[in-house]
Design a protein around this motif. Structure first.
Motif, PDB file in Angstrom:
ATOM      1  N   PRO A   8       0.490  -1.483  -0.081  1.00  0.00           N
ATOM      2  CA  PRO A   8      -0.118  -0.424  -0.409  1.00  0.00           C
ATOM      3  C   PRO A   8       0.820   1.546   0.137  1.00  0.00           C
ATOM      4  O   PRO A   8       2.082   1.632   0.301  1.00  0.00           O
ATOM      5  CB  PRO A   8      -0.776  -0.194   1.736  1.00  0.00           C
ATOM      6  N   SER A   9       0.481   2.272  -0.522  1.00  0.00           N
ATOM      7  CA  SER A   9       1.133   3.355  -0.403  1.00  0.00           C
ATOM      8  C   SER A   9       1.285   4.324   0.486  1.00  0.00           C
ATOM      9  O   SER A   9       0.577   3.982   1.365  1.00  0.00           O
ATOM     10  CB  SER A   9       0.328   4.343  -1.544  1.00  0.00           C
ATOM     11  N   PHE A  72       3.510 -12.749  11.212  1.00  0.00           N
ATOM     12  CA  PHE A  72       1.839 -11.831  10.906  1.00  0.00           C
ATOM     13  C   PHE A  72       2.038 -13.121  10.356  1.00  0.00           C
ATOM     14  O   PHE A  72       2.356 -13.726   9.207  1.00  0.00           O
ATOM     15  CB  PHE A  72       1.781 -11.408   9.604  1.00  0.00           C
ATOM     16  N   TYR A  76      -3.645  -9.594   5.426  1.00  0.00           N
ATOM     17  CA  TYR A  76      -4.116  -8.275   5.394  1.00  0.00           C
ATOM     18  C   TYR A  76      -3.752  -8.243   3.746  1.00  0.00           C
ATOM     19  O   TYR A  76      -5.407  -7.397   3.692  1.00  0.00           O
ATOM     20  CB  TYR A  76      -4.008  -7.397   6.547  1.00  0.00           C
ATOM     21  N   PHE A  77      -3.949  -7.951   3.868  1.00  0.00           N
ATOM     22  CA  PHE A  77      -3.029  -7.453   1.956  1.00  0.00           C
ATOM     23  C   PHE A  77      -2.190  -8.166   1.444  1.00  0.00           C
ATOM     24  O   PHE A  77      -1.716  -9.638   1.371  1.00  0.00           O
ATOM     25  CB  PHE A  77      -1.905  -6.279   1.702  1.00  0.00           C
ATOM     26  N   PRO A  78      -3.869  -8.682  -0.017  1.00  0.00           N
ATOM     27  CA  PRO A  78      -3.095  -9.798  -0.714  1.00  0.00           C
ATOM     28  C   PRO A  78      -2.180  -9.576  -1.252  1.00  0.00           C
ATOM     29  O   PRO A  78      -1.621 -10.321  -1.946  1.00  0.00           O
ATOM     30  CB  PRO A  78      -4.389  -9.460  -1.152  1.00  0.00           C
ATOM     31  N   ILE A  80       0.940  -8.464   0.387  1.00  0.00           N
ATOM     32  CA  ILE A  80       2.005  -8.634   1.004  1.00  0.00           C
ATOM     33  C   ILE A  80       1.720 -10.524   1.575  1.00  0.00           C
ATOM     34  O   ILE A  80       0.880  -9.991   2.599  1.00  0.00           O
ATOM     35  CB  ILE A  80       1.772  -8.146   2.307  1.00  0.00           C
ATOM     36  N   TYR A  84       5.334 -12.690   7.198  1.00  0.00           N
ATOM     37  CA  TYR A  84       6.327 -11.646   7.124  1.00  0.00           C
ATOM     38  C   TYR A  84       6.384 -11.280   8.926  1.00  0.00           C
ATOM     39  O   TYR A  84       5.614 -11.510   9.212  1.00  0.00           O
ATOM     40  CB  TYR A  84       5.608 -10.640   6.157  1.00  0.00           C
TER      41      TYR A  84
ATOM     42  N   GLY B 128      -6.418  -4.483   7.524  1.00  0.00           N
ATOM     43  CA  GLY B 128      -6.208  -4.514   5.562  1.00  0.00           C
ATOM     44  C   GLY B 128      -6.444  -2.962   5.112  1.00  0.00           C
ATOM     45  O   GLY B 128      -6.602  -2.500   5.866  1.00  0.00           O
ATOM     46  N   PRO B 129      -6.800  -2.928   3.814  1.00  0.00           N
ATOM     47  CA  PRO B 129      -7.469  -1.447   3.464  1.00  0.00           C
ATOM     48  C   PRO B 129      -8.419  -1.472   3.845  1.00  0.00           C
ATOM     49  O   PRO B 129      -9.990  -2.411   3.921  1.00  0.00           O
ATOM     50  CB  PRO B 129      -7.222  -2.370   1.585  1.00  0.00           C
ATOM     51  N   ALA B 144       0.744   0.974   6.549  1.00  0.00           N
ATOM     52  CA  ALA B 144       0.421  -0.030   5.839  1.00  0.00           C
ATOM     53  C   ALA B 144       1.621  -0.463   4.840  1.00  0.00           C
ATOM     54  O   ALA B 144       2.198  -1.656   4.761  1.00  0.00           O
ATOM     55  CB  ALA B 144      -0.513  -0.127   5.497  1.00  0.00           C
ATOM     56  N   THR B 149      -0.580  -3.863  10.142  1.00  0.00           N
ATOM     57  CA  THR B 149      -2.262  -3.787  10.353  1.00  0.00           C
ATOM     58  C   THR B 149      -2.957  -4.412  10.787  1.00  0.00           C
ATOM     59  O   THR B 149      -2.459  -5.341  11.012  1.00  0.00           O
ATOM     60  CB  THR B 149      -2.827  -3.255   8.312  1.00  0.00           C
ATOM     61  N   SER B 150      -3.659  -4.011  11.110  1.00  0.00           N
ATOM     62  CA  SER B 150      -4.380  -4.671  12.196  1.00  0.00           C
ATOM     63  C   SER B 150      -4.413  -4.331  13.533  1.00  0.00           C
ATOM     64  O   SER B 150      -4.028  -4.825  14.075  1.00  0.00           O
ATOM     65  CB  SER B 150      -4.575  -6.160  11.964  1.00  0.00           C
TER      66      SER B 150
END
Lengths: 153, 392
Positions: A8-9, A72, A76-78, A80, A84, B128-129, B144, B149-150
């Motif tokens: 993500p940015s 993790f 949570y981010f597809p 990443i 990790y 997440g997003p 992020a 996150t979370s």
């Protein structure tokens, strides 16, 4: 993996823009308050001690101690994929920063471990960029593509 | 600084006279099988109807409304058909404090605090997003790019540092979790009532080291309501009033985004200040507290808060686990099962349980001879505490 996983940015903001420009040039610079000489992070408009808006962007020295980490095990981010490791360090100047390591690195970590600044090249939604991270000091780099070591003169 | 003389005037000036909640267990089963029973406002309305019936008041007695953070105050008033002289929006503990403040100031006489959440049916994301809560806490979104996150991960980091510093073991943390499950098994309204042993806890999936699935709170749908009025008005009603006797608050903001309060301070400065304030205002000693309800979005909240508030020797939360937790044990914590096993109503169900315990209406999980119940939350280092109690 980090060279291909899309991140993500970063958060946008007036003071974030300059911060990330320095990162793109392979440096972490933080705002040093002209009234107290202290560094602050994340970027913000005024000194939290004096409300002085005057500051200078100064490079951090690049050393830190490890405060905490987590691995993790769920994604949570597809882009990443788990597992990790996220590390949280306190830099020598005081502020706290976050780093990302691929895979489960917990066996190599312990509290107060000396850490050093490094840079990954990552893909983001807006294209490739540099992203700071933190590695145990004097550990060999994980792979030739993983981290670009930040060199200070 | 908070003004002790003015707080003296607030002590016991307001009371909870009605409580209501939805059927967490029954509704969880229905939503899991794909039936959206109603929406957040519908759960809220159900809870308010129960609270009104509980208090003996009618909707037309309500002149103030405080909406939980998941509801828009105006829409809530519209759905419920309530015109207000006072209204606000707040999370659970702040809703109680704001109600007490508004009533004490004379701005309203009878305030309904109403919460409803359809998080499971609508698929609210907590990581997440677009993670929920990021507008209030920059830490929830800022990291992020690094994959951090979370809120669970933020508390996993806190657990990592706290357990290293205090020596709290994973098994000791697990004792807090299984103790809450045992309370939930005595709670007919709880979502999670299956046996949970310590081996079950340890075998649970690790989400973010060191926190496992059973360290994370539920995600379920429901509603909660309370009715608060003056202590004087409360004496005219049928139910035993539950007085708001003490309030404590201390916020850690500096360094919040980069997690210093969590990882270096473990919120202790805020715990100390809030503790001193709440016990002083209530004129109650900690030894007078019969049960403690602790905001437990993650299990680690519980030992951290009990440690910071002085329920164990400093930095020795493991002592609490070793003394034994759960029904019948010395320290009664999260006696409804809390967020981990009863329902995740973002602190609202903790207020309901506190009231039930003070009233003596907690059934099989009632702590005998209860006179005072303390609530504690320390989400992101904003520490608050309330002491509820019976009239003398």
């Amino acid at each position: 993996m980090s060279a291909t996983a899309t991140r993500p940015s970063p958060t946008a903001g007036l003071y974030e823009t300059d911060f990330w420009s320095f990162v793109d040039n392979g440096e972490v610079r933080m705002q040093r308050s002209r009234s107290t000489g202290k560094l602050r992070y994340p970027p913000s408009p005024v000194c939290p001690d004096t409300l002085d808006p005057e500051f200078d962007w100064v490079p951090i020295e690049g050393s830190a101690r490890l405060l905490a980490w987590t691995v993790f095990r769920r994604t949570y981010f597809p882009t990443i994929p788990a597992p990790y490791t996220v590390v949280v360090v306190q830099i020598s100047e005081g502020p706290i920063m976050v780093g990302h390591l691929d895979g489960d690195q917990s066996a190599t970590l312990r509290h107060d471990l000396a850490m050093e600044l490094a840079f990954d090249t990552v893909e983001t939604e807006t294209g490739p960029r540099q992203l700071s991270t933190w590695l145990p000091t004097s550990r060999p780099t994980q792979s030739p593509t993983h981290a670009t070591r930040n060199t200070h003169d | 600084m908070p003004d002790e003389k003015r707080l003296d005037l607030l002590r016991g000036a307001t009371a909870v006279v009605g409580i209501g909640e939805t059927s967490y267990g029954r509704d969880h089963a229905a939503v899991r099988s794909g039936n959206a029973l109603t929406d957040a406002y519908g759960y809220a309305a159900t809870a308010l109807a129960h609270a009104l019936a509980d208090s003996g008041l009618s909707k037309f007695d309500i002149d103030g409304l405080i909406a939980g953070p998941t509801l828009a105050t105006e829409r809530l008033g519209e759905v419920l058909g309530i015109e207000t002289r006072w209204a606000d929006q707040a999370d659970a503990v702040n809703a109680v404090v704001k109600a007490a403040m508004a009533i004490q100031a004379g701005l309203a006489e009878c305030i309904a605090l109403v919460y409803g959440n359809d998080q499971r049916a609508v698929g609210t994301r907590y990581g997440g997003p677009g993670a929920y809560g990021a507008q209030k806490h920059l830490a929830y979104s800022y990291f992020a790019p690094w994959g951090l996150t979370s809120q669970g991960a933020l508390y996993a980091l806190m657990a990592n540092a706290y357990m290293a510093q205090t020596g709290l073991t994973e098994s000791e943390l697990g004792e807090f979790v299984v103790a809450q499950r045992r309370y939930a098994q005595l709670n007919p309204n709880a979502v999670m009532r299956r046996d949970l042993t310590l081996p079950d806890y340890i075998a649970g999936e690790t989400i973010c080291d060191p926190l496992r699935i059973f360290d994370y709170c539920l995600v379920n749908d429901g509603g909660v309501a309370l009715i608060i009025t003056t202590a004087d008005r409360a004496t005219t009603l049928a139910t035993e009033p539950v007085l708001i006797q003490g309030i404590g608050r201390s916020d850690m903001n500096r360094g919040a985004t980069t997690l210093g309060p969590r990882l270096i301070d473990f919120y202790r400065p805020a715990h100390r200040q809030a503790a001193e304030q709440v016990y002083n205002m209530a004129e109650v000693a900690q030894s007078d507290i019969d049960s403690v309800q602790v905001y437990d979005s993650f299990s680690i909240h519980v030992p951290v808060a009990l440690d910071g508030f002085g329920f164990c020797p400093p930095g020795e939360p493991g002592a609490l686990a070793r003394q034994g937790l759960g029904p019948g044990r010395r320290l009664a914590v999260n006696t409804s099962g809390g967020h981990l096993s009863e329902s995740y109503m973002q602190g609202w169900n903790h207020q309901i349980e506190a009231v039930k315990q003070v009233r003596g209406h907690a059934g099989e999980r009632q702590v005998p001879n209860t006179r005072h119940v303390q609530y504690i939350s320390d989400v992101a280092g904003k520490t608050m505490s309330i002491i509820y109690g019976r009239r003398n």
